[in-house]
Motif scaffolding. Structure first.
Motif, PDB file in Angstrom:
ATOM      1  N   ARG B 193       0.819  -1.212   0.000  1.00 22.45           N
ATOM      2  CA  ARG B 193       0.000   0.000   0.000  1.00 22.45           C
ATOM      3  C   ARG B 193       0.855   1.266   0.000  1.00 22.45           C
ATOM      4  NH1 ARG B 193      -5.127  -0.263   4.114  1.00 22.45           N
ATOM      5  NH2 ARG B 193      -6.398  -1.734   2.933  1.00 22.45           N
ATOM      6  N   GLY B 194       2.153   1.095   0.044  1.00 20.51           N
ATOM      7  CA  GLY B 194       3.027   2.261   0.006  1.00 20.51           C
ATOM      8  C   GLY B 194       3.552   2.709   1.353  1.00 20.51           C
ATOM      9  N   ALA B 195       3.288   1.928   2.406  1.00 17.62           N
ATOM     10  CA  ALA B 195       3.767   2.313   3.735  1.00 17.62           C
ATOM     11  C   ALA B 195       5.273   2.183   3.819  1.00 17.62           C
ATOM     12  CB  ALA B 195       3.112   1.433   4.795  1.00 17.62           C
ATOM     13  N   HIS B 196       5.889   3.018   4.661  1.00 17.20           N
ATOM     14  CA  HIS B 196       7.334   2.943   4.875  1.00 17.20           C
ATOM     15  C   HIS B 196       7.684   2.685   6.339  1.00 17.20           C
ATOM     16  CE1 HIS B 196       8.385   4.141   0.834  1.00 17.20           C
ATOM     17  NE2 HIS B 196       7.428   5.053   0.899  1.00 17.20           N
ATOM     18  N   THR B 197       6.850   3.160   7.257  1.00 20.49           N
ATOM     19  CA  THR B 197       7.219   3.147   8.671  1.00 20.49           C
ATOM     20  C   THR B 197       6.107   2.542   9.517  1.00 20.49           C
ATOM     21  OG1 THR B 197       8.412   5.203   8.264  1.00 20.49           O
ATOM     22  CG2 THR B 197       8.045   4.602  10.566  1.00 20.49           C
ATOM     23  N   VAL B 198       6.492   1.728  10.477  1.00 16.56           N
ATOM     24  CA  VAL B 198       5.562   1.225  11.482  1.00 16.56           C
ATOM     25  C   VAL B 198       6.117   1.610  12.850  1.00 16.56           C
ATOM     26  CG1 VAL B 198       4.562  -0.844  12.538  1.00 16.56           C
ATOM     27  CG2 VAL B 198       4.758  -0.690  10.054  1.00 16.56           C
ATOM     28  N   LEU B 217       9.770  -2.491   5.670  1.00 14.18           N
ATOM     29  CA  LEU B 217       9.273  -1.415   6.532  1.00 14.18           C
ATOM     30  C   LEU B 217      10.300  -1.056   7.607  1.00 14.18           C
ATOM     31  CD1 LEU B 217       5.749  -2.992   6.934  1.00 14.18           C
ATOM     32  CD2 LEU B 217       6.202  -0.829   5.765  1.00 14.18           C
ATOM     33  N   THR B 218      10.382   0.235   7.910  1.00 17.79           N
ATOM     34  CA  THR B 218      11.240   0.690   8.996  1.00 17.79           C
ATOM     35  C   THR B 218      10.421   0.724  10.283  1.00 17.79           C
ATOM     36  OG1 THR B 218      12.376   2.092   7.419  1.00 17.79           O
ATOM     37  CG2 THR B 218      12.705   2.600   9.754  1.00 17.79           C
ATOM     38  N   THR B 219      10.990   0.251  11.379  1.00 14.36           N
ATOM     39  CA  THR B 219      10.274   0.361  12.654  1.00 14.36           C
ATOM     40  C   THR B 219      10.848   1.521  13.449  1.00 14.36           C
ATOM     41  OG1 THR B 219      11.777  -1.238  13.675  1.00 14.36           O
ATOM     42  CG2 THR B 219       9.741  -2.105  12.758  1.00 14.36           C
ATOM     43  N   ARG B 220       9.968   2.272  14.092  1.00 13.90           N
ATOM     44  CA  ARG B 220      10.405   3.426  14.880  1.00 13.90           C
ATOM     45  C   ARG B 220       9.765   3.327  16.269  1.00 13.90           C
ATOM     46  NH1 ARG B 220       9.700   8.656  11.547  1.00 13.90           N
ATOM     47  NH2 ARG B 220      10.955   7.394  10.144  1.00 13.90           N
ATOM     48  N   PRO B 221      10.572   3.282  17.325  1.00 15.22           N
ATOM     49  CA  PRO B 221      10.010   3.040  18.664  1.00 15.22           C
ATOM     50  C   PRO B 221       9.342   4.274  19.269  1.00 15.22           C
ATOM     51  CG  PRO B 221      12.393   3.271  18.791  1.00 15.22           C
ATOM     52  CD  PRO B 221      12.040   3.332  17.329  1.00 15.22           C
ATOM     53  N   LEU B 222       8.218   4.048  19.939  1.00 10.38           N
ATOM     54  CA  LEU B 222       7.544   5.084  20.713  1.00 10.38           C
ATOM     55  C   LEU B 222       8.217   5.183  22.082  1.00 10.38           C
ATOM     56  CD1 LEU B 222       3.852   4.016  20.007  1.00 10.38           C
ATOM     57  CD2 LEU B 222       5.011   6.066  19.131  1.00 10.38           C
ATOM     58  N   PRO B 223       8.191   6.364  22.685  1.00 17.71           N
ATOM     59  CA  PRO B 223       8.764   6.481  24.038  1.00 17.71           C
ATOM     60  C   PRO B 223       7.992   5.610  25.027  1.00 17.71           C
ATOM     61  CG  PRO B 223       8.176   8.645  23.129  1.00 17.71           C
ATOM     62  CD  PRO B 223       7.625   7.626  22.199  1.00 17.71           C
ATOM     63  N   TYR B 224       8.690   5.154  26.039  1.00 20.89           N
ATOM     64  CA  TYR B 224       8.051   4.414  27.131  1.00 20.89           C
ATOM     65  C   TYR B 224       8.382   5.163  28.402  1.00 20.89           C
ATOM     66  CZ  TYR B 224       6.635   0.708  30.257  1.00 20.89           C
ATOM     67  OH  TYR B 224       5.998  -0.006  31.239  1.00 20.89           O
ATOM     68  N   ASP B 225       7.352   5.676  29.094  1.00 16.73           N
ATOM     69  CA  ASP B 225       7.632   6.375  30.336  1.00 16.73           C
ATOM     70  C   ASP B 225       7.180   5.518  31.509  1.00 16.73           C
ATOM     71  OD1 ASP B 225       4.887   6.680  30.628  1.00 16.73           O
ATOM     72  OD2 ASP B 225       4.887   8.706  29.796  1.00 16.73           O
ATOM     73  N   ALA B 226       7.209   6.105  32.698  1.00 14.88           N
ATOM     74  CA  ALA B 226       6.935   5.331  33.919  1.00 14.88           C
ATOM     75  C   ALA B 226       5.577   4.652  33.843  1.00 14.88           C
ATOM     76  CB  ALA B 226       7.005   6.238  35.135  1.00 14.88           C
ATOM     77  N   THR B 231       1.594   6.878  23.495  1.00 18.17           N
ATOM     78  CA  THR B 231       0.982   6.897  22.163  1.00 18.17           C
ATOM     79  C   THR B 231       0.643   8.312  21.712  1.00 18.17           C
ATOM     80  OG1 THR B 231      -1.144   6.551  23.213  1.00 18.17           O
ATOM     81  CG2 THR B 231      -0.023   4.600  22.375  1.00 18.17           C
ATOM     82  N   ARG B 232       0.901   9.311  22.583  1.00 16.57           N
ATOM     83  CA  ARG B 232       0.628  10.678  22.148  1.00 16.57           C
ATOM     84  C   ARG B 232       1.699  11.151  21.177  1.00 16.57           C
ATOM     85  NH1 ARG B 232       0.662  13.023  28.037  1.00 16.57           N
ATOM     86  NH2 ARG B 232       2.609  11.891  27.764  1.00 16.57           N
ATOM     87  N   ALA B 233       2.827  10.434  21.210  1.00 16.21           N
ATOM     88  CA  ALA B 233       3.964  10.861  20.389  1.00 16.21           C
ATOM     89  C   ALA B 233       4.029  10.115  19.067  1.00 16.21           C
ATOM     90  CB  ALA B 233       5.251  10.637  21.185  1.00 16.21           C
ATOM     91  N   LEU B 234       2.894   9.619  18.598  1.00 18.00           N
ATOM     92  CA  LEU B 234       2.924   8.791  17.395  1.00 18.00           C
ATOM     93  C   LEU B 234       3.503   9.539  16.210  1.00 18.00           C
ATOM     94  CD1 LEU B 234      -0.300   6.721  17.742  1.00 18.00           C
ATOM     95  CD2 LEU B 234       1.856   5.827  16.864  1.00 18.00           C
ATOM     96  N   PRO B 235       4.514   8.975  15.593  1.00 14.51           N
ATOM     97  CA  PRO B 235       5.163   9.662  14.479  1.00 14.51           C
ATOM     98  C   PRO B 235       4.323   9.522  13.222  1.00 14.51           C
ATOM     99  CG  PRO B 235       6.138   7.522  14.773  1.00 14.51           C
ATOM    100  CD  PRO B 235       5.074   7.645  15.824  1.00 14.51           C
ATOM    101  N   ASP B 236       4.877   9.986  12.151  1.00 18.10           N
ATOM    102  CA  ASP B 236       4.243   9.882  10.846  1.00 18.10           C
ATOM    103  C   ASP B 236       4.410   8.445  10.350  1.00 18.10           C
ATOM    104  OD1 ASP B 236       3.091  10.432   8.449  1.00 18.10           O
ATOM    105  OD2 ASP B 236       4.941  11.242   7.568  1.00 18.10           O
ATOM    106  N   ALA B 237       3.580   7.548  10.868  1.00 14.27           N
ATOM    107  CA  ALA B 237       3.707   6.124  10.546  1.00 14.27           C
ATOM    108  C   ALA B 237       2.407   5.623   9.933  1.00 14.27           C
ATOM    109  CB  ALA B 237       4.022   5.321  11.799  1.00 14.27           C
ATOM    110  N   ALA B 238       2.509   4.552   9.155  1.00 16.20           N
ATOM    111  CA  ALA B 238       1.317   3.965   8.539  1.00 16.20           C
ATOM    112  C   ALA B 238       0.571   3.083   9.526  1.00 16.20           C
ATOM    113  CB  ALA B 238       1.722   3.138   7.316  1.00 16.20           C
ATOM    114  N   GLY B 270      -5.836   7.887   9.400  1.00 17.76           N
ATOM    115  CA  GLY B 270      -6.086   6.693   8.590  1.00 17.76           C
ATOM    116  C   GLY B 270      -5.083   5.581   8.880  1.00 17.76           C
ATOM    117  N   GLY B 271      -4.308   5.758   9.934  1.00 17.92           N
ATOM    118  CA  GLY B 271      -3.317   4.738  10.298  1.00 17.92           C
ATOM    119  C   GLY B 271      -3.977   3.478  10.849  1.00 17.92           C
ATOM    120  N   LEU B 272      -3.201   2.427  10.924  1.00 14.39           N
ATOM    121  CA  LEU B 272      -3.710   1.133  11.355  1.00 14.39           C
ATOM    122  C   LEU B 272      -3.058   0.757  12.688  1.00 14.39           C
ATOM    123  CD1 LEU B 272      -5.631  -0.847   9.855  1.00 14.39           C
ATOM    124  CD2 LEU B 272      -3.576  -2.085   9.138  1.00 14.39           C
ATOM    125  N   VAL B 273      -3.882   0.283  13.621  1.00 15.86           N
ATOM    126  CA  VAL B 273      -3.353  -0.193  14.899  1.00 15.86           C
ATOM    127  C   VAL B 273      -3.302  -1.716  14.845  1.00 15.86           C
ATOM    128  CG1 VAL B 273      -3.640  -0.182  17.405  1.00 15.86           C
ATOM    129  CG2 VAL B 273      -4.444   1.776  16.033  1.00 15.86           C
TER     130      VAL B 273
END
Lengths: 462, 462
Positions: B193-198, B217-226, B231-238, B270-273
């Motif tokens: 579908r043209g995605a590059h990042t998860v 696909l490139t994977t990019r980690p979300l921050p993990y806090d205490a 998930t508020r920091a979701l990058p430009d990911a498919a 329109g991202g997918l979880v």
């Protein structure tokens, strides 16, 4: 609710702690669960004793809530089958995909590729499953070896050696989920090695060619002459995919000189021969010709399957690989593509106990009788039609008078007889002179349906 | 030889028609077959009566040939077990790959990811298999629906709805061969579908990231806090891959506000979880939190598996797909990747009969007791160590004093205790402050081995 759920038989996902008392809360929660579809029609609820113990409330409270909902029609209670969610239409979520319409099923099915599924040896299989699972170490139920269970690879090595003349050691076998799965793995490995082209037969299955194409490989058909696939004309290809024992669908074996030619080609060029031995056990006129792989295990990949000898639903096949290929194939297969171990253990036991041999012998007799009946019926009722190919396998090729194939296939469809003409199996780039013929899968119907299918076939023949 | 082979119990692949008489010819052929390894050690030969009938020769001739070979040591004959190939070393083909050396097995295993395999409900599973296979129509044993057997999809739709709050219709479920298989399919579809990042979690399984990488696909980690994955920091990911019910390996649930944030993100972009619900059934302190998918079935793919609740060896998992994804996923999965139908039918029966609920309940009790024992042992014997994460699942995270993780993991290895530190699960691009911790899979050992594993753990803790 902060209660443990460990003793809960069925997880209802309820929160019965609202206002209005426990009975009311539980009744509302259950009703919502049924109405919302979370509790599917027919679901059996835990006994009132179990649910009461789990929620830490009186059994009577649960029994009364159940009673209310039975009275309302949400639940049903019957002696002996407990309390269940009533069988009523649940409103599906609005976003459900429309159910794809099943195509109309033909009355008779002579499409090759599937054995007589009604003769699957259910009782013997279950017996083997019991022995296998009882004997298996717990570790066998884990993620396991990506090559497949050692029990199965050992059983296959012995069987393939004695029945098909294959030179196989257990460590050289890779279990996969059907022939197509194995071919996908091989296609991916070949492409990763820099291959571009795989030679194939002029007639075959387009799903196989498509799998190779999906891996980035071009397929190029070899000529097919009156005798067999012409392996002397092998192009500049990295590999060749062949059905040497019984060409699919033409029904001829690869002659000795052409077997030699393909092995010579492989040795000379370093090319790989992919030997699809889909029905090698089924030869009726003589002992089966041994696998090509026995001639040169370093250049031939042997591919066998349980799809014809037992059932496609098992999704079990095996590749005997040259040592140089194993590591790359395992890397492609990986953990994401392993097969269920229970069927692997069962098949190992099935082979080891002799049940596989007995089943193949019985199937051979069944299919041989059908082929004899087909030949006799054609001779008697359609003298213009000629049955070609050797007495083997689960299908036969019926040569038709020139120009008649399309009309016969069309007539069969009208009569509710599923059937393919030879054109269905022809490679788009094949240069061989087209022939008019039907490919008749006499192995497909059940014993019960076979006579009717044969009669339907005779009716549409010219 | 031109004889029919249909009555042949075991195919010996012999040509006993040489000079020197039948007895000599048969003896030579059998000896060659044994010497060459084509008849494996231990193989049972047909009775002399059967073989004689099949070859059309006198029974005495076969009995004498057998007798010669027993005398020569190639065969053995024992009352009751018939004639077999002697157990002697067969010379393997020269081209056999060297057998990979099995790594030394540790004495204790606390690596998470595998349930207690010794508690697999073998008897109940076999009972369900018998009922399922007996009841199945013959058609069920064919190639079948690439989405999986309808019986299983129906059973799963009901189960997931009531136990995990999933909104699922049978037609929206795709059965696959384990979570990894499902993730590979999804990765391939996203890339097409043209995605590059998860987006992924800072801690997780590198095999999953590798599968996505293999799909391009490139994977990019979300921050993990205490508190949890942010998930508020979701990058430009498919898409985003999450373990909302019980973060693996950190052991925390995704908080309500962050559940909402990820759904908002999906709707907005329109991202997918991708919801990995690997152990959602195992919560000990309260009712499990329902699946995220229930909040928005159009934007969330729910992935469940039998690998934790039953056994990884089944290779059975399931995806509940938004309707828009089904067609593409089926196209990627195709016929080359279907799963065996017998286990699918058995699991459907296992769920439908209530055996699955009973098994999960019993497993929940087992793992809960182990977790309680772990917590008590740590409190008593390693007060510097803190058990973190919710009371759920099959593993716990043990926070260690700063800087001690490498030495504790090393000490465990020396003691024969298989164990991973938290660093093993950390994404290479994670920016979260590293923590010192152990990830303890208390579900992995058998009941028998658990006490010893816990003791070994306590000995290596600071």
């Amino acid at each position: 609710m902060g209660r443990p759920w460990a003793t809960f038989g069925v997880d209802l996902h309820l929160e019965p702690s609202g206002a209005g008392g426990l009975r009311r809360g539980l009744t509302d929660a259950l009703r919502d669960a049924v109405r919302g579809g979370r509790l599917a029609p027919g679901t059996r609820l835990p006994s009132s004793r179990t649910l009461a113990a789990d929620l830490g409330i009186a059994r009577n409270t649960v029994a009364e809530a159940y009673g209310d909902l039975v009275a309302e029609g949400w639940l049903t209670a019957r002696q002996g089958s407990g309390t269940r969610v009533a069988e009523r239409a649940v409103v599906p979520p609005s976003d459900t995909a429309p159910r794809p319409r099943a195509p109309g099923r033909p009355t008779h099915n002579l499409v090759p590729g599937t054995p007589d599924l009604a003769s699957f040896p259910r009782t013997e299989w279950l017996r083997a499953a019991r022995r296998a699972l009882t004997a298996a170490p717990s570790d066998a139920l884990g993620y396991g070896d990506p090559r497949g269970r050692p029990e199965l690879r050992t059983a296959l090595a012995g069987y393939l050696s004695r029945a098909r003349g294959v030179r196989a050691a257990p460590d050289g076998i890779l279990v996969c989920g059907g022939f197509s799965h194995g071919l996908r793995i091989l296609g991916t490995v070949l492409r990763a090695r820099g291959a571009h082209t795989v030679a194939v037969e002029s007639y075959g299955l387009f799903v196989h060619w498509d799998l190779l194409a999906a891996a980035g490989l071009t397929t190029r058909p070899l000529p097919y002459d009156a005798r067999a696939t012409d392996t002397r004309a092998l192009p500049d290809a990295a590999a060749v995919l062949l059905t040497p024992a019984h060409q699919f669908p033409m029904g001829t074996p690869l002659r000795a000189d052409r077997r030699a030619a393909v092995v010579d080609w492989a040795r000379r060029t370093g090319g790989l021969v992919l030997e699809d031995d889909y029905d090698g056990e089924f030869r009726y006129d003589r002992q089966p010709v041994g696998a090509l792989q026995g001639l040169d295990p370093d250049h031939v990949v042997y591919l066998g399957t349980a799809s014809k000898s037992l059932a496609p639903g098992l999704r079990l096949a095996w590749m005997v690989l040259p040592p140089s290929l194993m590591e790359e194939c395992v890397a492609v297969k990986g953990l994401a593509d392993t097969c269920g171990v229970l069927d692997q253990l069962t098949l190992a036991e099935f082979i080891g106990s002799g049940a596989y041999d007995r089943h193949v012998r019985s199937a051979r007799l069944r299919y041989r009788r059908r082929r004899d009946a087909l030949v006799a019926a054609i001779a008697a009722r359609a003298p213009e039609v000629r049955v070609t190919g050797i007495a083997a396998g689960l299908h036969a090729v019926l040569r038709l008078p020139p120009g008649t194939e399309p009309s016969v296939v069309q007539a069969a469809a009208w009569q509710g007889l599923a059937l393919h003409g030879l054109a269905f199996y022809r490679h788009a780039q094949a240069t061989t002179e087209p022939l008019d013929a039907l490919v008749v899968g006499y192995g497909t119907p059940s014993d019960h349906a076979w006579a009717g299918a044969l009669e339907a076939l005779c009716r549409v023949l010219p």
